[in-house]
Design an enzyme around this catalytic site. Structure first.
Site, short mmCIF file in Angstrom:
data_model
loop_
_atom_site.label_atom_id
_atom_site.label_comp_id
_atom_site.label_asym_id
_atom_site.label_seq_id
_atom_site.Cartn_x
_atom_site.Cartn_y
_atom_site.Cartn_z
N LYS A 76 0.86 -1.18 0.00
CA LYS A 76 0.00 0.00 0.00
C LYS A 76 0.91 1.23 0.00
O LYS A 76 1.91 1.26 0.73
CB LYS A 76 -0.90 -0.03 1.24
N SER A 151 -9.91 1.80 2.51
CA SER A 151 -8.99 2.54 1.68
C SER A 151 -7.95 1.67 0.97
O SER A 151 -7.33 2.13 0.01
CB SER A 151 -8.25 3.58 2.54
N SER A 175 -10.33 -0.48 6.67
CA SER A 175 -9.66 -0.34 5.36
C SER A 175 -8.97 -1.59 4.83
O SER A 175 -8.50 -1.58 3.70
CB SER A 175 -8.63 0.79 5.42
#
Lengths: 489, 94
Positions: A76, A151, A175
């Site tokens: 990420k 997210s 997330s």
């Protein structure tokens, strides 16, 4: 190769049936073909990845092989990786090349894993749909009209589309679990403090926790074994003994007490989500588990509490972006104050600005007690609900989201509506507990449904075993979306 | 309910420039978020200790020694404007 588990890939590397360079090239090629459709990555750097792969191959040639040596992993884009652009999905960091590694990146590096690329995400991890990325939205591999969740939507979409064997992610309010649920992959958010936050771009520090996304629980066990490690550079990282996550996978679920909170099974959760979850629970009963009713009476307050605490902490954390030390600086300004204001106005997107504004307001003089302090007190009540529930059960099960993935654009106009959907994941963050989502079926329009599994503090080994037992008996986790890489399914 | 002036005051505290149109949209969104958040005010929390960390732990301490290498040049290289080992900003003191 992209269908293989990490264990299988590791075995092929060890047996020299495939090299890390071949494996990494295979995934880089798949990313290249899928990127125009999915946009799961913000940065890919073939040369850097292949240099790491060559180093891994040299290590393997010397017989120095750890479980993830030579395996490419997507990260990420809020994990700082030395020499890699690290944007956190924001324009304000569009030119930020990290001068150091996050602890998580160091751990993967020590294991000999390869950085496959930096995965797309909602800006500063604020969002539930990946529509808040400054680098364009991510699409759900199961249906490109749908959001992948957020997210960590880039991480989840990459694993779902089999363009990355595994990915790191973070979970501040859901997330990891919600995008895992939306894209039919397995995701684990460990106990708060289990994995170091050092080098992770901060959102809400009392809630942020790094975790991982992969096809199945066995892969997650391998990843957590690498990621979980005490690090004094994160003062909230806990020096708690690490379990043998892989070794404990086969312990089964005989006698397991599953708690079903009535607050997770209301009419607010869509039928097409509830049905596969209850079917999964029935499956667990067949495998020897028992079911008990539990209650989390303060759960309904978790959304208001979260949307005070998280913006408050974010407004403080994001004050470091000043256009002076790093990141975007406005071209035109009159004085220092104007430089700050213009650089931040240009660098942050609308959702990040909203949260900075709310956070600044609730922390401002005269409002602190009514908002921040009251939220911290209710946070304790929410955490206590879980402590009581875990007197009666070993794990809690329910949905990770009230619906399957929705269409891109469907919820962008009403932020509060999108916040309310976080009701099923946020309480776990507030309590600091570990949570997972594993695929358990499909709902409306053939979009995936995830089963959320919540464990007690530091009970990741048990949760992984619970997920693994289900995945040994079913094949939901092996289902694949249509190919985006010009190959058959 | 926040007024437009409130919104601009908060924006100043947050060091964010908002245009008139942005401030208006922000006002409506913030008021709807705060209306949702206001559910908290009805909760009786008398005697409840605020929770800032999920675990009952104390801050770890270490010896007061140098642990970081000097990487001034690496970090200054990231700055929009730097010179002679210093960050450059517009003139602050006349």
């Amino acid at each position: 190769m992209h269908r293989d588990t990490l264990k299988a890939l590791s075995a092929q590397l060890a047996a020299r049936k495939v090299s890390s360079v071949e494996l990494t090239t295979h995934f880089l090629d798949r990313i290249e073909r899928a990127q125009p459709v999915l946009n799961a990555f913000i940065t890919v750097d073939r040369e850097k990845s292949l240099a790491q792969a060559r180093a891994a191959d040299e290590r393997i040639a010397k017989g120095d092989i750890a479980p993830l040596t030579g395996i490419p992993v997507a990260h990420k884009d809020l994990f700082c990786a030395k020499g890699w652009r690290t944007t956190s999905g924001s324009k304000i960091l569009s030119n930020f090349v990290s001068p150091y590694d996050a602890h998580v990146i160091e751990q993967f590096d020590r294991a000999g894993a390869v950085i496959l690329g930096k995965a797309n995400m909602d800006e500063f991890a604020m969002g539930s749909s990946c529509e808040n990325s400054a680098y364009g939205c991510v699409r759900n591999p199961w249906d490109t009209q749908a959001v992948p969740g957020g997210s960590s939507g880039g991480s989840a979409a990459a694993v779902a589309a089999r363009i990355a064997p595994a990915a790191t992610a973070t979970d501040t309010g859901g997330s990891i679990r919600q995008p895992a649920s939306f894209t039919g992959v397995s995701g684990l958010r460990p106990t708060y403090g289990r994995v170091s936050r050092f080098g992770m771009v901060a959102f809400a520090s009392s809630l942020d926790q790094a975790g991982c996304i992969a096809k199945g629980a066995e892969d997650l066990a391998m990843l957590l074994g690498v990621m979980a490690s005490y690090d004094p550079r994160d003062s909230t990282c806990l020096d708690h003994p690490k379990d043998d996550y892989v070794g404990g996978l086969a312990r089964g679920v005989k006698g397991l007490r599953i708690g079903l909170p009535k607050e997770y099974f209301t009419k607010d959760v869509s039928r097409d989500v509830t049905d596969p979850i209850l079917a999964a629970v029935e499956h667990y009963k067949k495998l020897g588990a028992t079911v008990v009713d539990v209650s989390l009476p303060n759960q309904g307050l978790s959304v208001p509490v979260y949307y005070v605490l998280a913006p408050a902490e974010a407004s403080s954390n994001l004050s470091r972006f000043d256009g002076v030390r790093y990141g975007h600086r406005a071209e035109k300004y009159t004085d220092l104050m104007d430089l700050y204001k213009k650089s931040r106005a240009e660098g942050f997107g609308p959702e990040v600005k909203r949260r900075i504004m709310i956070g600044t307001y609730v922390l401002s003089h005269g409002y602190y007690d009514a908002y921040y302090l009251q939220a911290q007190k209710i946070r304790r009540l929410i955490a206590r609900d879980f402590t009581e529930a875990f007197q009666k059960c070993d794990v809690i099960m329910g949905p990770a989201a009230p619906t399957v993935a929705y269409d891109i654009g469907a919820k962008v106009t009403d932020p509060v509506q999108m916040y309310l959907d976080d009701l099923y994941t946020i309480p776990i963050n507030l309590a600091g507990l570990p949570g997972m989502s594993i695929p358990c079926g499909f709902g409306n329009k053939g979009r995936p449904v995830g089963l959320q599994i919540v464990g007690n503090y530091f009970d990741e080994a048990r949760m992984l075993a619970v997920a693994h037992a289900f995945q040994q008996a079913t094949d939901w986790h092996a289902k694949e979306p249509p190919s985006f890489s010009g190959e058959g399914r | 309910m926040l007024s437009l002036q409130d919104v601009q005051r908060i924006a100043h505290l947050a060091r964010l420039e908002l245009s008139a149109a942005e401030a208006e949209a922000m006002q409506a969104q913030m008021n709807s978020i705060l209306a949702m958040v206001d559910q908290m005010s009805a909760v009786d929390t008398k005697g409840v200790e605020p929770m800032s960390h999920p675990q009952e732990v104390t801050q770890p301490l270490r010896d007061d020694g140098v642990t970081e290498p000097d990487r001034r040049d690496d970090f200054l290289a990231l700055a929009p404007q730097a010179e002679d080992g210093l960050y450059l900003v517009p003139k602050v003191i006349e």
